[in-house]
Scaffold this motif. Structure first.
Motif, PDB file in Angstrom:
ATOM      1  N   HIS A   1      16.892   0.920  -1.514  1.00 36.32           N
ATOM      2  CA  HIS A   1      18.287   0.959  -1.051  1.00 36.32           C
ATOM      3  C   HIS A   1      19.248   1.311  -2.189  1.00 36.32           C
ATOM      4  O   HIS A   1      20.466   1.260  -2.013  1.00 36.32           O
ATOM      5  N   GLY A   2      18.705   1.608  -3.368  1.00 41.21           N
ATOM      6  CA  GLY A   2      19.552   1.934  -4.512  1.00 41.21           C
ATOM      7  C   GLY A   2      20.113   0.681  -5.187  1.00 41.21           C
ATOM      8  O   GLY A   2      21.047   0.770  -5.992  1.00 41.21           O
ATOM      9  N   GLY A   3      19.552  -0.476  -4.854  1.00 39.30           N
ATOM     10  CA  GLY A   3      20.041  -1.730  -5.432  1.00 39.30           C
ATOM     11  C   GLY A   3      19.173  -2.215  -6.577  1.00 39.30           C
ATOM     12  O   GLY A   3      18.229  -1.545  -6.977  1.00 39.30           O
ATOM     13  N   THR A   4      19.540  -3.384  -7.105  1.00 39.41           N
ATOM     14  CA  THR A   4      18.740  -3.967  -8.187  1.00 39.41           C
ATOM     15  C   THR A   4      18.428  -5.423  -7.842  1.00 39.41           C
ATOM     16  O   THR A   4      19.166  -6.069  -7.101  1.00 39.41           O
ATOM     17  N   LEU A   5      17.326  -5.890  -8.401  1.00 40.25           N
ATOM     18  CA  LEU A   5      16.937  -7.286  -8.207  1.00 40.25           C
ATOM     19  C   LEU A   5      16.625  -7.865  -9.580  1.00 40.25           C
ATOM     20  O   LEU A   5      15.809  -7.307 -10.319  1.00 40.25           O
ATOM     21  N   THR A   6      17.325  -8.934  -9.946  1.00 40.54           N
ATOM     22  CA  THR A   6      17.059  -9.544 -11.253  1.00 40.54           C
ATOM     23  C   THR A   6      16.734 -11.025 -11.082  1.00 40.54           C
ATOM     24  O   THR A   6      17.178 -11.670 -10.137  1.00 40.54           O
ATOM     25  N   VAL A   7      15.931 -11.523 -12.007  1.00 39.19           N
ATOM     26  CA  VAL A   7      15.465 -12.903 -11.922  1.00 39.19           C
ATOM     27  C   VAL A   7      15.821 -13.641 -13.211  1.00 39.19           C
ATOM     28  O   VAL A   7      15.558 -13.151 -14.308  1.00 39.19           O
ATOM     29  N   GLU A   8      16.462 -14.785 -13.052  1.00 40.04           N
ATOM     30  CA  GLU A   8      16.672 -15.668 -14.203  1.00 40.04           C
ATOM     31  C   GLU A   8      15.984 -16.969 -13.841  1.00 40.04           C
ATOM     32  O   GLU A   8      16.135 -17.454 -12.714  1.00 40.04           O
ATOM     33  N   SER A   9      15.215 -17.499 -14.785  1.00 33.81           N
ATOM     34  CA  SER A   9      14.488 -18.709 -14.443  1.00 33.81           C
ATOM     35  C   SER A   9      14.263 -19.584 -15.658  1.00 33.81           C
ATOM     36  O   SER A   9      14.198 -19.084 -16.784  1.00 33.81           O
TER      37      SER A   9
ATOM     38  N   ALA B   1       0.838  -1.206   0.000  1.00 31.03           N
ATOM     39  CA  ALA B   1       0.000   0.000   0.000  1.00 31.03           C
ATOM     40  C   ALA B   1       0.868   1.250   0.000  1.00 31.03           C
ATOM     41  O   ALA B   1       0.606   2.208  -0.727  1.00 31.03           O
ATOM     42  N   ARG B   2       1.942   1.235   0.804  1.00 31.79           N
ATOM     43  CA  ARG B   2       2.824   2.402   0.870  1.00 31.79           C
ATOM     44  C   ARG B   2       3.537   2.624  -0.465  1.00 31.79           C
ATOM     45  O   ARG B   2       3.704   3.752  -0.900  1.00 31.79           O
ATOM     46  N   MET B   3       3.966   1.526  -1.097  1.00 29.72           N
ATOM     47  CA  MET B   3       4.677   1.670  -2.375  1.00 29.72           C
ATOM     48  C   MET B   3       3.729   2.191  -3.448  1.00 29.72           C
ATOM     49  O   MET B   3       4.102   3.023  -4.262  1.00 29.72           O
ATOM     50  N   ASP B   4       2.475   1.693  -3.427  1.00 32.98           N
ATOM     51  CA  ASP B   4       1.458   2.162  -4.380  1.00 32.98           C
ATOM     52  C   ASP B   4       1.254   3.662  -4.279  1.00 32.98           C
ATOM     53  O   ASP B   4       1.059   4.340  -5.274  1.00 32.98           O
ATOM     54  N   SER B   5       1.283   4.167  -3.033  1.00 32.42           N
ATOM     55  CA  SER B   5       0.990   5.586  -2.862  1.00 32.42           C
ATOM     56  C   SER B   5       2.264   6.427  -2.756  1.00 32.42           C
ATOM     57  O   SER B   5       2.212   7.600  -2.420  1.00 32.42           O
ATOM     58  N   GLY B   6       3.420   5.814  -3.054  1.00 30.29           N
ATOM     59  CA  GLY B   6       4.683   6.563  -3.061  1.00 30.29           C
ATOM     60  C   GLY B   6       5.128   7.012  -1.683  1.00 30.29           C
ATOM     61  O   GLY B   6       5.874   7.968  -1.542  1.00 30.29           O
ATOM     62  N   GLU B   7       4.639   6.319  -0.619  1.00 30.42           N
ATOM     63  CA  GLU B   7       4.981   6.756   0.737  1.00 30.42           C
ATOM     64  C   GLU B   7       5.944   5.797   1.423  1.00 30.42           C
ATOM     65  O   GLU B   7       6.075   5.797   2.637  1.00 30.42           O
ATOM     66  N   PHE B   8       6.582   4.930   0.624  1.00 32.95           N
ATOM     67  CA  PHE B   8       7.462   3.952   1.245  1.00 32.95           C
ATOM     68  C   PHE B   8       8.825   4.575   1.534  1.00 32.95           C
ATOM     69  O   PHE B   8       9.477   5.097   0.637  1.00 32.95           O
ATOM     70  N   ASN B   9       9.233   4.538   2.795  1.00 28.72           N
ATOM     71  CA  ASN B   9      10.534   5.092   3.179  1.00 28.72           C
ATOM     72  C   ASN B   9      11.289   4.108   4.051  1.00 28.72           C
ATOM     73  O   ASN B   9      10.686   3.341   4.787  1.00 28.72           O
ATOM     74  N   LEU B  10      12.599   4.161   3.958  1.00 30.30           N
ATOM     75  CA  LEU B  10      13.424   3.379   4.869  1.00 30.30           C
ATOM     76  C   LEU B  10      13.529   4.186   6.147  1.00 30.30           C
ATOM     77  O   LEU B  10      13.776   5.387   6.096  1.00 30.30           O
TER      78      LEU B  10
ATOM     79  N   PRO C   1      32.963  -6.182   3.530  1.00 32.21           N
ATOM     80  CA  PRO C   1      32.600  -5.075   4.412  1.00 32.21           C
ATOM     81  C   PRO C   1      31.146  -5.132   4.874  1.00 32.21           C
ATOM     82  O   PRO C   1      30.322  -5.801   4.257  1.00 32.21           O
ATOM     83  N   LYS C   2      30.880  -4.400   5.937  1.00 31.78           N
ATOM     84  CA  LYS C   2      29.503  -4.273   6.412  1.00 31.78           C
ATOM     85  C   LYS C   2      28.745  -3.364   5.451  1.00 31.78           C
ATOM     86  O   LYS C   2      29.357  -2.609   4.696  1.00 31.78           O
ATOM     87  N   VAL C   3      27.424  -3.449   5.479  1.00 29.46           N
ATOM     88  CA  VAL C   3      26.622  -2.560   4.634  1.00 29.46           C
ATOM     89  C   VAL C   3      25.806  -1.628   5.514  1.00 29.46           C
ATOM     90  O   VAL C   3      25.424  -1.995   6.622  1.00 29.46           O
ATOM     91  N   THR C   4      25.565  -0.408   5.007  1.00 36.77           N
ATOM     92  CA  THR C   4      24.712   0.518   5.740  1.00 36.77           C
ATOM     93  C   THR C   4      23.317   0.408   5.142  1.00 36.77           C
ATOM     94  O   THR C   4      23.059   0.915   4.052  1.00 36.77           O
ATOM     95  N   VAL C   5      22.463  -0.330   5.845  1.00 37.62           N
ATOM     96  CA  VAL C   5      21.110  -0.559   5.327  1.00 37.62           C
ATOM     97  C   VAL C   5      20.101  -0.519   6.469  1.00 37.62           C
ATOM     98  O   VAL C   5      20.469  -0.409   7.633  1.00 37.62           O
ATOM     99  N   ASP C   6      18.836  -0.607   6.092  1.00 38.24           N
ATOM    100  CA  ASP C   6      17.766  -0.808   7.055  1.00 38.24           C
ATOM    101  C   ASP C   6      17.743  -2.319   7.304  1.00 38.24           C
ATOM    102  O   ASP C   6      17.289  -3.078   6.454  1.00 38.24           O
ATOM    103  N   SER C   7      18.278  -2.745   8.459  1.00 42.86           N
ATOM    104  CA  SER C   7      18.492  -4.183   8.675  1.00 42.86           C
ATOM    105  C   SER C   7      17.187  -4.974   8.685  1.00 42.86           C
ATOM    106  O   SER C   7      17.134  -6.103   8.215  1.00 42.86           O
ATOM    107  N   VAL C   8      16.127  -4.355   9.237  1.00 44.01           N
ATOM    108  CA  VAL C   8      14.842  -5.061   9.282  1.00 44.01           C
ATOM    109  C   VAL C   8      14.352  -5.308   7.843  1.00 44.01           C
ATOM    110  O   VAL C   8      13.898  -6.393   7.497  1.00 44.01           O
ATOM    111  N   ARG C   9      14.510  -4.283   7.018  1.00 39.87           N
ATOM    112  CA  ARG C   9      14.050  -4.382   5.628  1.00 39.87           C
ATOM    113  C   ARG C   9      14.873  -5.381   4.817  1.00 39.87           C
ATOM    114  O   ARG C   9      14.321  -6.158   4.049  1.00 39.87           O
ATOM    115  N   ILE C  10      16.186  -5.336   4.998  1.00 38.73           N
ATOM    116  CA  ILE C  10      17.017  -6.274   4.236  1.00 38.73           C
ATOM    117  C   ILE C  10      16.786  -7.697   4.759  1.00 38.73           C
ATOM    118  O   ILE C  10      16.774  -8.661   3.994  1.00 38.73           O
TER     119      ILE C  10
END
Lengths: 119, 410
Positions: free
Chosen positions: B385-393, B247-256, B294-303
C-alpha cells in the motif's frame, strides 16, 4: 419471485455446504448441482436459474469456459465464480455480469453479494 | 600481463608493507607463473610461496566464490579460477564479445544493470553498500544452463579515485530452489485447505441458524462451543491466508486486488470485535482511540488483515490480564496507526529478524502458538500500500508497532 441457483463444484463437501447455506439461510431454491464444467453448462441452460455459482477450477474443465458456453447458449443471469485464490478476473473482462467470491472469505463474501442483489 | 590484472594484484598485496626481499619474491612469482591470477591454485612450492599474493591467490582459488574484476568503465579485466569453475569454463576464459551481460538471464539483466549503476555511484539511485547489498541473478554456464548466483560488489580505489570494481559470485541455486519449493508447497497446501475451512465456516452458519430456529433451552455449552469452533475456523482461515500470501510474496506475485474508500475507525472496531474471543481467553483488554480523519483508499480486506494480525499478536504476546491500545491519527503523510501492548516484548536481535518467513523467537514459541508467517505478510501488505511498518520493543516491557498508511495507494 423465488430466487433459484445452480451450483457447480467438483468438491461435494463444499457444493453441499453452499446448497444448504443458500436454502436454509437465504431461502434460495437450489434447482441443480453439477460436479464438472460439462454438467454445469447442461444444467444452467436447461434450468435457467436466477443465478449460477461456478467453481473456477473443476478439472478437467474450468468454470470460466463453462460461463462462456452458457453465455453463448443465451443464459444472461449473474454468474458467481468461486475461486480458491483471490483474483481480479482481468482475463474475463469480455464476460458480462460475472462476480468473484474467494473461498478464502468463506460464506461472508457470498452474503455480501446476495445482500447487494436484495436476495 | 595486462595492466588491469596488475591493478587487481595491487589491491590484494599491499606492496608498501613488503621488504625489498619480499618485493623481489613477488616480482619473481609474477614472472614465473604464466598467469597466476587466473590459473588454478597449486600445492607446488615455488619462489614467493610465502608472499601474500600467493596466499591470496590460493585462497581465492579454493573458495567457492568467484570474483570478476572490472575496470572503472565496467570492462572485463579478469576472473579468478573459482569464477571459471563456477561457470564451468577452462582457465583463461574470456566473456562473450557482447560482454558479461550476455550471460545473464534476460529477466535478470535489469537487476544486474541497476546493481552496477548503484555500485558506480549513479546519483539517481540508492548508493550501493558493499558490506550488506547483494543481488541474485541467473547466469548461464558453459553447458548453457542457468545457475542462480548471488553477486556482491565493491569498488577499488586508487588515490581516492575509482580504479575499478570487484564483483564476487556465489552459487545459491539450491537456496533459491528451496525457497521456490517452499512457496510452491505453501501454495498447494493453502489451496487445498481453503475448501474445508470455507465448508466449516458455512456449516457453522447453518448450525447457528438452526439452533436459533429450534428455540429450545440448550445448555450454554452448545452456543459457546459453536462460538469457539467459529473462532478456531476463523483462525485457521487466517493461517491459510498467510500461507498463500507468503508464497505469493516470495514469488513476487502479491497484488492488491481492490481499492475502496474505507472508514478506518469502523474497520478497527470490526477487527477488535472479531478478536473478542481470543482477547477474552487471555484476559487482555483492548481499547481504541481514533482521531476523526479522512477515509483511506485501500484494499479493505487486506488492511483488515493487517489490523487483525497485529491485534492478534498484541494479545498473544501480551500478559494475562494485560492491555492492548490501538490508536489511529491522521498525519501529513497518512494515517498513523499504533498497536501498543504491555506484553513479553522482544530484544533488538529478534526485532531485526521479524519478517523472515517462519522465524519465531524462542520466547515467542514458549508463549504462544504461531507460524512465523503473519508478521512477514502483514509487513508485505502495508508495503504494497506504499506504507511503512516499524517495531519498537523492549524485553518484558512490551511492543509498539506503528503502521503509516498513505491516504491514497499508488
Amino acid at each position: 419471485m423465488t430466487v433459484s441457483v445452480v451450483i457447480a463444484d467438483d468438491d461435494p463437501q463444499i457444493r453441499d455446504m453452499w446448497a444448504d447455506w443458500l436454502e436454509l439461510l437465504r431461502g434460495i431454491e437450489v434447482v441443480g448441482r453439477a460436479s464438472n464444467g460439462e454438467e454445469a453448462i447442461e444444467r444452467i441452460l436447461e434450468l435457467r436459474p436466477t443465478f449460477a455459482m461456478i467453481d473456477r477450477s473443476m478439472p478437467p474443465g474450468d468454470g470460466i469456459s463453462a460461463i462462456r458456453s452458457v453465455r453463448a447458449g443465451g443464459y444472461t443471469g449473474p454468474c458467481i465464480v468461486v475461486s480458491g485464490e483471490e483474483c481480479e478476473g482481468a482475463d474475463e473482462s469480455d464476460l458480462a455480469d460475472v462476480h468473484y467470491v474467494s473461498k478464502a472469505s468463506g460464506p461472508s463474501a457470498l452474503a455480501t453479494f446476495l445482500d447487494g442483489m436484495g436476495w | 600481463m595486462n595492466s588491469g590484472k596488475d591493478t587487481l594484484s595491487g589491491t590484494f598485496v599491499r606492496t608498501e608493507d613488503l621488504t625489498e626481499e619480499q618485493e623481489a619474491a613477488v616480482e619473481s612469482a609474477n614472472e614465473s607463473a604464466p598467469d597466476p591470477y587466473v590459473g588454478p591454485a597449486t600445492s607446488e612450492l615455488r619462489a614467493g610461496d610465502h608472499n601474500a599474493r600467493y596466499l591470496y591467490e590460493t585462497a581465492l582459488g579454493a573458495l567457492p566464490t568467484g570474483v570478476i574484476h572490472l575496470g572503472a568503465d565496467g570492462a572485463f579485466l579478469g576472473a579468478t579460477s573459482a569464477m571459471e569453475r563456477l561457470l564451468g569454463h577452462p582457465p583463461g576464459w574470456e566473456p562473450p564479445e557482447g560482454g558479461l551481460l550476455e550471460l545473464v538471464h534476460p529477466d535478470d539483466q535489469e537487476v544486474g544493470i541497476t546493481a552496477l549503476a548503484r555500485l558506480a555511484g549513479d546519483p539517481a539511485l540508492e548508493p550501493w553498500d558493499s558490506t550488506t547489498d547483494s543481488v541474485d541473478l541467473r547466469v548461464r554456464n558453459a553447458d548453457g544452463d542457468y545457475r542462480w548466483l548471488e553477486a556482491h560488489g565493491t569498488d577499488l580505489r586508487q588515490d581516492s579515485q575509482v580504479a575499478g570494481y570487484l564483483v564476487s559470485f556465489t552459487d545459491v541455486t539450491s537456496r533459491v530452489e528451496a525457497t521456490q519449493y517452499r512457496s510452491q508447497f505453501f501454495r498447494t497446501a493453502a489451496h487445498e485447505l481453503r475448501a474445508p475451512v470455507a465448508t466449516m465456516l458455512g456449516r457453522l452458519d447453518i448450525l447457528e441458524a438452526t439452533l436459533e430456529k429450534v428455540k429450545v433451552d440448550l445448555p450454554t455449552t452448545v452456543p459457546a462451543t459453536v462460538e469457539h469452533l467459529r473462532s478456531s475456523a476463523l483462525r485457521m482461515q487466517r493461517l491459510v491466508g498467510d500461507l498463500m500470501d507468503s508464497a505469493r510474496m516470495d514469488s513476487g506475485e502479491f497484488n492488491l486486488v481492490r481499492r475502496e474508500n474505507v472508514d478506518l475507525a469502523a474497520l478497527i472496531t470490526k477487527e477488535i470485535a472479531d478478536l473478542a474471543v481470543e482477547a477474552g481467553e487471555r484476559n487482555v483488554t483492548i481499547t481504541k482511540r481514533v482521531t476523526p480523519g479522512p477515509k483511506v483508499t485501500v484494499d479493505s480486506v487486506r488492511i483488515g488483515q493487517v489490523i487483525a494480525n497485529l491485534l492478534s499478536n498484541a494479545c498473544r504476546y501480551g500478559r494475562n490480564g494485560g492491555a492492548v491500545m490501538v490508536t489511529a491519527d491522521p498525519t501529513r503523510d497518512g494515517w498513523c496507526i499504533r498497536f501498543v501492548d504491555t506484553g513479553i516484548g522482544m530484544d533488538a536481535e529478534t526485532v531485526a529478524r521479524l519478517g523472515e518467513p517462519l522465524f519465531r523467537a524462542e520466547r515467542a514459541k514458549e508463549h504462544a502458538v504461531g507460524t512465523g508467517l503473519g508478521f512477514a505478510v502483514t509487513k508485505g501488505i502495508v508495503e504494497a500500500h506504499g506504507g511503512t511498518l516499524t517495531v519498537e520493543s523492549e524485553l518484558d516491557r512490551g511492543t509498539t508497532v506503528t503502521v503509516l498508511l498513505p491516504y491514497e495507494t499508488a
